[in-house]
Design an enzyme around this catalytic site. Structure first.
Site, PDB file in Angstrom:
ATOM      1  N   GLY A   6       7.728  -3.187 -14.356  1.00  0.00           N
ATOM      2  CA  GLY A   6       6.412  -3.537 -14.884  1.00  0.00           C
ATOM      3  C   GLY A   6       5.442  -3.508 -13.730  1.00  0.00           C
ATOM      4  O   GLY A   6       5.475  -4.386 -12.870  1.00  0.00           O
ATOM      5  N   HIS A   7       4.636  -2.469 -13.641  1.00  0.00           N
ATOM      6  CA  HIS A   7       3.715  -2.289 -12.514  1.00  0.00           C
ATOM      7  C   HIS A   7       2.282  -2.510 -12.996  1.00  0.00           C
ATOM      8  O   HIS A   7       1.799  -1.791 -13.866  1.00  0.00           O
ATOM      9  CB  HIS A   7       3.876  -0.883 -11.911  1.00  0.00           C
ATOM     10  CG  HIS A   7       5.244  -0.644 -11.343  1.00  0.00           C
ATOM     11  ND1 HIS A   7       5.660   0.565 -10.872  1.00  0.00           N
ATOM     12  CD2 HIS A   7       6.288  -1.481 -11.163  1.00  0.00           C
ATOM     13  CE1 HIS A   7       6.906   0.461 -10.420  1.00  0.00           C
ATOM     14  NE2 HIS A   7       7.312  -0.775 -10.605  1.00  0.00           N
ATOM     15  N   ASP A  65       8.315  -6.774  -8.047  1.00  0.00           N
ATOM     16  CA  ASP A  65       7.021  -7.413  -8.357  1.00  0.00           C
ATOM     17  C   ASP A  65       6.207  -7.743  -7.116  1.00  0.00           C
ATOM     18  O   ASP A  65       5.454  -8.717  -7.090  1.00  0.00           O
ATOM     19  CB  ASP A  65       7.236  -8.690  -9.200  1.00  0.00           C
ATOM     20  CG  ASP A  65       8.001  -8.395 -10.472  1.00  0.00           C
ATOM     21  OD1 ASP A  65       7.828  -7.301 -11.021  1.00  0.00           O
ATOM     22  OD2 ASP A  65       8.783  -9.267 -10.907  1.00  0.00           O
ATOM     23  N   LYS A 102       3.584  -3.298  -6.159  1.00  0.00           N
ATOM     24  CA  LYS A 102       3.690  -1.849  -5.923  1.00  0.00           C
ATOM     25  C   LYS A 102       2.658  -1.085  -6.750  1.00  0.00           C
ATOM     26  O   LYS A 102       2.035  -0.146  -6.268  1.00  0.00           O
ATOM     27  CB  LYS A 102       5.109  -1.357  -6.286  1.00  0.00           C
ATOM     28  CG  LYS A 102       6.204  -1.986  -5.435  1.00  0.00           C
ATOM     29  CD  LYS A 102       7.598  -1.525  -5.865  1.00  0.00           C
ATOM     30  CE  LYS A 102       8.029  -2.031  -7.205  1.00  0.00           C
ATOM     31  NZ  LYS A 102       8.246  -3.493  -7.313  1.00  0.00           N
ATOM     32  N   GLN A 107      11.447  -1.696  -8.895  1.00  0.00           N
ATOM     33  CA  GLN A 107      12.273  -2.828  -8.429  1.00  0.00           C
ATOM     34  C   GLN A 107      12.041  -3.074  -6.922  1.00  0.00           C
ATOM     35  O   GLN A 107      10.979  -2.784  -6.426  1.00  0.00           O
ATOM     36  CB  GLN A 107      13.763  -2.610  -8.749  1.00  0.00           C
ATOM     37  CG  GLN A 107      14.086  -2.711 -10.233  1.00  0.00           C
ATOM     38  CD  GLN A 107      13.778  -1.457 -11.037  1.00  0.00           C
ATOM     39  OE1 GLN A 107      14.199  -0.378 -10.675  1.00  0.00           O
ATOM     40  NE2 GLN A 107      13.049  -1.586 -12.118  1.00  0.00           N
TER      41      GLN A 107
END
Ligand code: GDP
Ligand code: IMO
Ligand code: MG
Length: 425
Positions: free
Chosen positions: A40-41, A13, A16, A223
């Site tokens: 989750g991007h 988080d 990215k 990650q």
């Protein structure tokens, strides 16, 4: 742009998604190489917030090739849901999205096993996973029980899946987990297979041909370094190599064709899920960072634990990944602070650590050794040139780079594309 691997430096988080989106216009191909829909991007464009889980964050740029590499574990139903949501916003999938035929499939029993294990173990052994079935899916891959995208297209797939469901249901019964409906799952996965068939291909050849043709590739890590199965805070990690080495094994592009590595790093530290976090702040300062930074998980919505910048973690990540440039994010979140602390080492039982101890019991007891810096107490959100930053903000950023040993390439002062200062890349 040179072929570039982009990795998370901390516990995920770091921003990215935003940095990938900014860099995508300069590349031809964006490829995810590990993880699954545990990621989750976030990509904010105008007023619209997009959260990508499996599809590379470059998909919001028309005409770019986006690849899900062999190292990713793909939940086909989740992938279709994500594709549909993006298509409804105008993104094109056909001819742009390519999914490796060698990528392993996440099945409902992986999710049930993930949740079942988390529910069964004592609280100190809970990992706080995203419950997306990631660990069990990579476990099946390593123990050679996995099903791959190529199997999804094989006429014997229903039989193979049925057999795996029977085996998994035995285990699920034994651990008191929720068993999986065989008929329903087979129907659902066969329908997904039909829809996904046009996207499943030999991405290894596709990517290598693209490199041969002089196209530029951006490898999107999911990650972060401290969640890497080998280099992170094991066992409180994810089940893949999120570090730069994973870019080769997860795509089939050899190491000598990669030119550089960018590490995305938050100007402070966060973590979702369980596990050691030496600079964690459980006081008002932690709550302030959480509030100012909007620190809630993009996948599960869980509050992220927050803490001061940890230079021991950052140095570890620079070394392992071979980070050439840092893309530092969320400097603006610190705008209101009077003083800032930076962890430069750990102390445990009278011993100083300047690298991460492998023993998790020691790391849990480590106390941060801090140095302090003056805050800037003014907004950086509208700043568009590095030189225009308050001098205390510049001093903070350059101290972090100095302690970390990597050059500053990008500085981000807000979630949107234009809140990005390009320094050296
Ligand atoms: P990722 O998993 O590394 O892609 O990061 P996430 O998307 O899970 O979390 C990063 C969050 O920070 C998202 O909500 C982004 O919109 C947001 N973000 C990214 N860069 C910045 C920044 O420079 N400042 C602020 N305030 N928010 C940012
Ligand atoms: P992005 O790509 C933050 C964490 C989980 C848990 C551990 C294992 O958005 O940075 P898993 O479901 O992978 O078996 O969970 O890893 N985790 C993440 N934390 N960002 C992520 O991805 C994460 N993906 C997994 O919270 O602690
Ligand atoms: Mg995220």
């Amino acid at each position: 742009m040179p072929n570039t691997v982009l990795v998370g430096v901390q516990w995920g988080d770091e921003g990215k998604g935003k940095v990938i989106d900014v860099l995508t216009k300069e590349v031809d191909v964006v490829v995810r190489y590990q993880g699954g829909n545990n990621a989750g991007h976030t990509v904010e464009i105008g007023e619209e917030k997009n959260i990508l889980h499996l599809i590379p964050s470059g998909i919001l740029h028309p005409g770019k090739m986006c690849v899900i590499g062999n190292g990713v574990v793909v939940d086909p139903v989740a992938l279709l849901k994500e594709m549909d949501a993006l298509e409804s916003k105008g993104a094109k999938m056909a001819g742009h999205l390519f999914v490796s035929d060698r990528a392993h499939i996440v099945c409902p029993y992986h999710r049930a096993l993930d949740a079942g294990r988390e529910a069964k173990v004592k609280s100190e052994h809970k990992i706080g996973t995203t419950k997306r079935g990631i660990g069990p899916a990579y476990g099946d891959k390593s123990s050679r029980q996995g099903l791959r995208m190529v199997d999804l297209l094989d006429p014997i797939f229903p039989e193979m899946l049925g057999q795996r469901i029977d085996e998994a249901n035995c285990v699920l019964k034994a651990i008191g987990g929720e068993t999986v409906d065989k008929k329903q799952t087979i129907t659902e996965y066969c329908e997904a297979a039909k829809r996904l068939a046009p996207y499943i291909t030999d991405t290894i050849t596709l990517l290598n041909k693209a490199v041969d043709a002089g196209k530029s590739i951006l490898f999107e890590g999911a990650q972060g370094t401290m969640l890497d199965i080998d280099f992170g805070t094991y066992p409180f990690v994810t089940s893949s190599n999120s570090t730069s080495g994973g870019a080769c094994t997860g795509t089939g592009i050899p190491p000598h064709r990669i030119d550089r590595v960018i590490g995305v790093i938050k100007a402070y530290t966060t973590r979702v899920g369980e596990g050691p976090f030496p600079t964690e702040l459980k006081d008002n300062m932690g709550s302030l960072l959480q509030k100012e930074g909007g620190e809630f998980g993009a996948t599960t919505g869980r509050p992220r634990r927050c803490g001061w910048f940890d230079a021991v973690v950052a140095r570890h990540a620079v070394m392992i990944n071979g980070i050439d440039f840092l893309a530092m994010t969320k400097l603006d979140v610190l705008d209101k602070l009077e003083t800032l602390k930076i962890c430069v080492a750990y102390e445990c039982n009278g011993k100083e650590y300047t690298s991460i101890p492998a023993n998790i019991r020691i790391l849990e007891k480590c106390r941060p050794v801090y140095e302090q810096m003056k805050g800037w107490n003014s907004s950086t959100k509208e700043v568009t040139r590095y030189d225009d930053l308050p001098k205390e903000a510049k001093a903070y950023v350059s101290r972090l780079c100095e302690l970390t040993g990597a050059k500053l390439g990008i500085l981000s002062v807000g979630p949107k594309r234009d809140s990005t200062l390009r320094i050296a890349i």
